[in-house]
Design a protein around this motif. Structure first.
Motif, short mmCIF file in Angstrom:
data_model
loop_
_atom_site.label_atom_id
_atom_site.label_comp_id
_atom_site.label_asym_id
_atom_site.label_seq_id
_atom_site.Cartn_x
_atom_site.Cartn_y
_atom_site.Cartn_z
N GLU A 151 0.80 -1.23 0.00
CA GLU A 151 0.00 0.00 0.00
C GLU A 151 0.83 1.28 0.00
OE1 GLU A 151 -3.43 0.44 -0.25
OE2 GLU A 151 -3.28 -1.66 -0.83
N THR A 152 1.96 1.27 -0.68
CA THR A 152 2.76 2.50 -0.76
C THR A 152 3.19 2.72 -2.19
OG1 THR A 152 4.80 1.32 -0.39
CG2 THR A 152 3.77 2.26 1.56
N THR A 153 3.80 3.86 -2.44
CA THR A 153 4.44 4.08 -3.72
C THR A 153 5.88 4.51 -3.47
OG1 THR A 153 4.18 5.07 -5.89
CG2 THR A 153 3.75 6.50 -4.00
N PHE A 154 6.73 4.50 -4.51
CA PHE A 154 8.17 4.50 -4.22
C PHE A 154 8.68 5.78 -3.57
CE2 PHE A 154 10.18 6.99 -7.62
CZ PHE A 154 9.19 7.04 -8.60
N THR A 155 8.05 6.93 -3.83
CA THR A 155 8.55 8.16 -3.22
C THR A 155 8.21 8.25 -1.73
OG1 THR A 155 6.59 9.17 -4.16
CG2 THR A 155 8.69 9.62 -5.27
N GLN A 156 7.30 7.40 -1.26
CA GLN A 156 6.99 7.40 0.17
C GLN A 156 8.18 6.95 1.01
OE1 GLN A 156 2.98 5.56 -0.47
NE2 GLN A 156 2.69 6.40 1.57
N GLY A 157 9.13 6.25 0.39
CA GLY A 157 10.33 5.86 1.11
C GLY A 157 11.07 7.09 1.62
N GLU A 158 11.18 8.13 0.78
CA GLU A 158 11.85 9.35 1.23
C GLU A 158 11.05 10.01 2.36
OE1 GLU A 158 13.16 12.31 -1.60
OE2 GLU A 158 13.16 13.86 -0.06
N ASP A 159 9.74 10.04 2.19
CA ASP A 159 8.90 10.67 3.23
C ASP A 159 9.09 9.96 4.57
OD1 ASP A 159 7.04 12.40 4.31
OD2 ASP A 159 5.30 11.24 3.64
N ALA A 160 9.05 8.62 4.53
CA ALA A 160 9.19 7.85 5.77
C ALA A 160 10.58 8.08 6.38
CB ALA A 160 8.98 6.37 5.47
N CYS A 161 11.60 8.14 5.54
CA CYS A 161 12.98 8.34 6.03
C CYS A 161 13.12 9.71 6.71
CB CYS A 161 13.94 8.22 4.86
SG CYS A 161 15.64 8.63 5.28
N LEU A 162 12.65 10.75 6.02
CA LEU A 162 12.80 12.11 6.59
C LEU A 162 11.94 12.28 7.84
CD1 LEU A 162 13.05 14.42 3.45
CD2 LEU A 162 14.82 13.16 4.65
N ALA A 163 10.73 11.70 7.81
CA ALA A 163 9.87 11.80 9.00
C ALA A 163 10.54 11.13 10.20
CB ALA A 163 8.50 11.16 8.72
N ALA A 164 11.28 10.03 9.94
CA ALA A 164 11.98 9.35 11.04
C ALA A 164 13.13 10.19 11.57
CB ALA A 164 12.52 8.00 10.53
N LEU A 165 13.66 11.06 10.72
CA LEU A 165 14.82 11.89 11.11
C LEU A 165 14.39 13.16 11.86
CD1 LEU A 165 17.89 11.93 10.83
CD2 LEU A 165 17.63 12.82 8.51
N VAL A 166 13.14 13.59 11.65
CA VAL A 166 12.69 14.87 12.26
C VAL A 166 12.88 14.90 13.79
CG1 VAL A 166 10.67 16.33 12.71
CG2 VAL A 166 11.15 15.54 10.39
N PRO A 167 12.53 13.85 14.53
CA PRO A 167 12.72 13.94 16.00
C PRO A 167 14.18 14.16 16.41
CG PRO A 167 11.30 12.08 15.43
CD PRO A 167 11.88 12.59 14.14
#
Ligand code: SF4
Length: 432
Positions: A151-167
């Motif tokens: 249930e994802t598309t390939f650019t969501q990988g960047e979103d998930a990576c950056l969201a994990a880095l925000v904290p």
């Protein structure tokens, strides 16, 4: 299943148009693909996929020919014993990470990247990341995110990576002056061009210098807080934007920096928010606007009137469609996008030609039927659809190329146009 829903009430451009919302079989890459451009950007980060041989093959075939040095990504293979619950995956993962970090002391940030297999066996990578971070910090920070294809598309990988880095971003001081953060991976050459333009607009002199996220070094994380205003450079960063807003930062609404219009409006959103006067803005951007407009003219001759059909893939579809229609005179047959983030794309939707058919999600068979019936001049789609469509005599453009190629900013506008002109010219030569 297909449903038509109105996207927004009262708006100009395409804001009033209905959206065809589809659910069904899809043809997209998974989020692991983002590792290819993320590892190039954050030069002391390492991406360890916890997955299967399929995951390893995907990453290697997407990146293989481009590796000249020791790669900064790898796959820890989950084998049959792990899947059958016969081995302790956590012990094995700790051993792999320890060996890796001993051998590669230059790694400062390690991402454990989840995959379909790690999710199937419910391997808790967030616990693994905090356990390993406790062991290896402060030298190495260990984070995790999911690149799984479910249930994802390939650019969501960047979103998930950056969201994990925000904290991990340091908090800015409450009394610090307002600062601008550009969010989303840009090629270094594009980042350097924007840095120069922002500097000419006064950032770094009478206001703080612009920061970019992700940074080139894991030890150079930008500060964030209520005095941070951020501009999205990519349209697929919903979770990252939400995480930054959770830290108090404010998103500046703008279209995306594609083409002359998009780049100018994107820069202007920052200029307006930081009190840059109109005369300075016009003076700083004039040369870039003129260069790009002139460079686009020859592509317009080839592309004006040509009909383009977008299958949903990269989430860049709407900004690129807006650029092709408004700056190159192309006709938009259908603009498909995996997800429609109405808020982040509001300015883009208002700039699309009225009556553009927008579709969200995918039922690939239905969409192929519409595409075949329309016989567009060029189809933007994933690799899996491109070959069969080419075999049927259609001209295609791989959506993934639009993410791998530097396309943002004035000096890349003509390169973006050329990505569409080249396959059309090639097809015309083949036919002639
Ligand atoms: S994460 Fe899932 S979709 Fe992606 S390569 Fe691995 S198994 Fe395939």
């Amino acid at each position: 299943m297909s449903t038509v829903i109105p996207i927004r009430e009262a708006a100009s451009g395409c804001g009033e148009a209905p959206v065809l919302r589809e659910r069904g079989q899809r043809e997209v890459f998974c989020g692991l693909t983002g590792i290819i451009w993320l590892h190039r950007k954050i030069q002391d980060a390492f991406f360890l996929v916890v997955g299967s041989r399929t995951c390893a093959h995907l990453i290697q075939s997407a990146a293989g020919v481009m590796i000249f040095a020791e790669p900064r990504f790898a796959t820890a293979i989950i084998d049959e014993r792990d899947l059958a619950g016969l081995a302790d995956c956590n012990d094995e993962l700790d051993r792999v990470v320890t060996r890796l970090l001993e051998r590669r002391p230059e790694i400062k940030l390690l991402f454990l990247v989840g995959s379909c297999p790690s999710e199937v066996i419910k391997l808790d990578l967030s616990r693994a990341a905090s356990r390993l971070s406790g062991r290896f910090s402060p030298d190495v920070r260990v984070l995790n995110y999911s690149g799984s294809g479910i249930e994802t598309t390939f650019t969501q990988g960047e979103d998930a990576c950056l969201a994990a880095l925000v904290p991990s971003l340091p908090a800015s001081h409450a009394s610090a002056p307002a600062a601008l953060l550009v969010v989303g991976t840009l090629a270094d050459v594009v980042e350097d061009q924007f840095t120069r333009l922002f500097a000419q607009l006064g950032f770094g002199t009478d206001k703080p210098a612009v920061r970019f996220f992700p940074p080139r070094s894991a030890n150079d994380l930008p500060e964030v807080g209520p005095n941070t205003k951020f501009l999205l450079a990519q349209p697929f960063l919903a979770d990252t934007a939400r995480a930054l807003e959770g830290r108090g930062a404010e998103r500046l609404a703008a279209p995306f920096p594609l083409g002359v219009e998009g780049t100018t409006a994107w820069l202007r959103a920052a200029a307006d928010a930081f009190g840059v006067d109109a005369a300075t803005f016009d003076k700083v951007t004039a040369a870039g606007r003129e260069r790009a407009t002139n460079a686009l003219a020859r592509h317009r001759l080839q592309l004006a009137g040509k009909r383009v059909f977008f299958f949903p893939d990269s989430q860049l579809e709407i900004p690129i469609a807006r650029f092709l229609a408004r700056e190159l005179g192309m006709h938009l047959v259908e603009v498909g996008t995996p997800y429609l983030h109405r808020q982040h794309l509001a300015e883009e939707l208002d700039m699309l030609p009225a009556g553009t058919l927008l579709s969200e999600g995918q039922h690939v068979e239905n969409q192929l039927d519409r595409c075949r019936e329309a016989r567009p001049d060029i189809v933007v789609c994933g690799l899996g659809l491109a070959n069969p469509l080419e075999a049927e005599g259609m001209t295609t453009k791989w959506a993934i190329e639009l993410v791998f190629t530097p396309i943002q900013g004035y000096d890349q506008a003509a390169d973006l146009a050329e990505l569409f002109a080249r396959p059309l010219v090639r097809r015309m030569k083949l036919v002639a």
